[in-house]
Design an enzyme around this catalytic site. Structure first.
Site, mmCIF file in Angstrom:
data_model
loop_
_atom_site.group_PDB
_atom_site.id
_atom_site.type_symbol
_atom_site.label_atom_id
_atom_site.label_comp_id
_atom_site.label_asym_id
_atom_site.label_seq_id
_atom_site.Cartn_x
_atom_site.Cartn_y
_atom_site.Cartn_z
ATOM 1 N N LYS A 93 0.841 -1.200 0.000
ATOM 2 C CA LYS A 93 0.000 0.000 0.000
ATOM 3 C C LYS A 93 0.873 1.246 0.000
ATOM 4 C CE LYS A 93 -3.387 -2.275 2.976
ATOM 5 N NZ LYS A 93 -4.046 -2.263 4.278
ATOM 6 N N ASP A 102 -13.667 -4.429 13.221
ATOM 7 C CA ASP A 102 -12.361 -4.196 13.852
ATOM 8 C C ASP A 102 -12.400 -4.493 15.349
ATOM 9 O OD1 ASP A 102 -11.139 -3.542 11.467
ATOM 10 O OD2 ASP A 102 -11.253 -1.383 11.771
#
Length: 193
Positions: free
Chosen positions: A72, A169
């Site tokens: 990324k 999450d």
């Protein structure tokens, strides 16, 4: 541009050289030739993602299993955020070490996150927008999610209030649970996942 090593091998902070004039500012945000020279790995964008967050939103820690793997190039294009990379590669000499970087739209600073390294951020402003230029397209079922509040990681989010976090999450496994389940990437003897 200035490309600096992080404490996590293969991860870099990229600070562009800004050229200001009476009209504003120009800078090169990413150059694949310079990035490849610094990292030793060709980075070819395959997908670009944006995420817009309210202040105190916490996203991550995310990675992608190998294969397919996903590097990324992360930039804050509006607002500001506290960005954290975590070495999730079993066998790495820096396994579970992390580095914190403040990213904001004004500086244009970015981070390069190699395959096998986890990434997350805390939005420091309302309407913070982050751009992910990634080396592979989304493949369902390959996401690695680690609970960003895992006490073993002890990540310094320094959020002044309870962060806004997704159920995904919040319910993500700890590093120990992910390791026991065999979902963390392994660093080969050659030093790559």
């Amino acid at each position: 541009m200035l490309i600096e090593d992080m404490v996590v091998p293969g991860a870099f902070v990229i600070t562009p050289r800004q050229i200001p004039d009476e009209r504003g500012t120009f800078y090169e945000a990413m150059r694949d030739d310079l990035l490849e020279k610094a990292t030793g790995v060709a980075f070819r964008p395959r997908q670009i993602n944006y995420s817009v967050s309210k202040r105190h939103t916490l996203r991550g820690i995310h990675s992608v299993s190998i294969p397919p793997g996903q590097a990324k190039f992360v930039t804050c294009v509006r607002g500001a955020l506290r960005d954290i990379v975590v070495d999730l590669r079993i066998g790495s000499p820096t396994f579970l070490r992390h580095q914190v970087n403040e990213l904001d739209a004004e500086s244009g600073r970015s981070v390069y996150v190699p395959e096998g390294v986890g990434h997350g951020f805390l939005a420091l402003t309302d309407d913070a927008c982050i751009c992910y230029v990634v080396s592979s397209t989304y493949v369902p079922g390959t996401q690695i999610d680690i609970n960003p509040l895992d006490p073993e990681l002890g990540l310094p989010w320094n959020c002044p209030e309870i962060p806004l976090i997704s159920d995904k999450d919040a319910k993500a496994p700890t590093v120990a649970e992910a390791a026991a389940a065999g979902i963390l990437p392994r660093l080969s003897k050659a030093g790559t996942p």
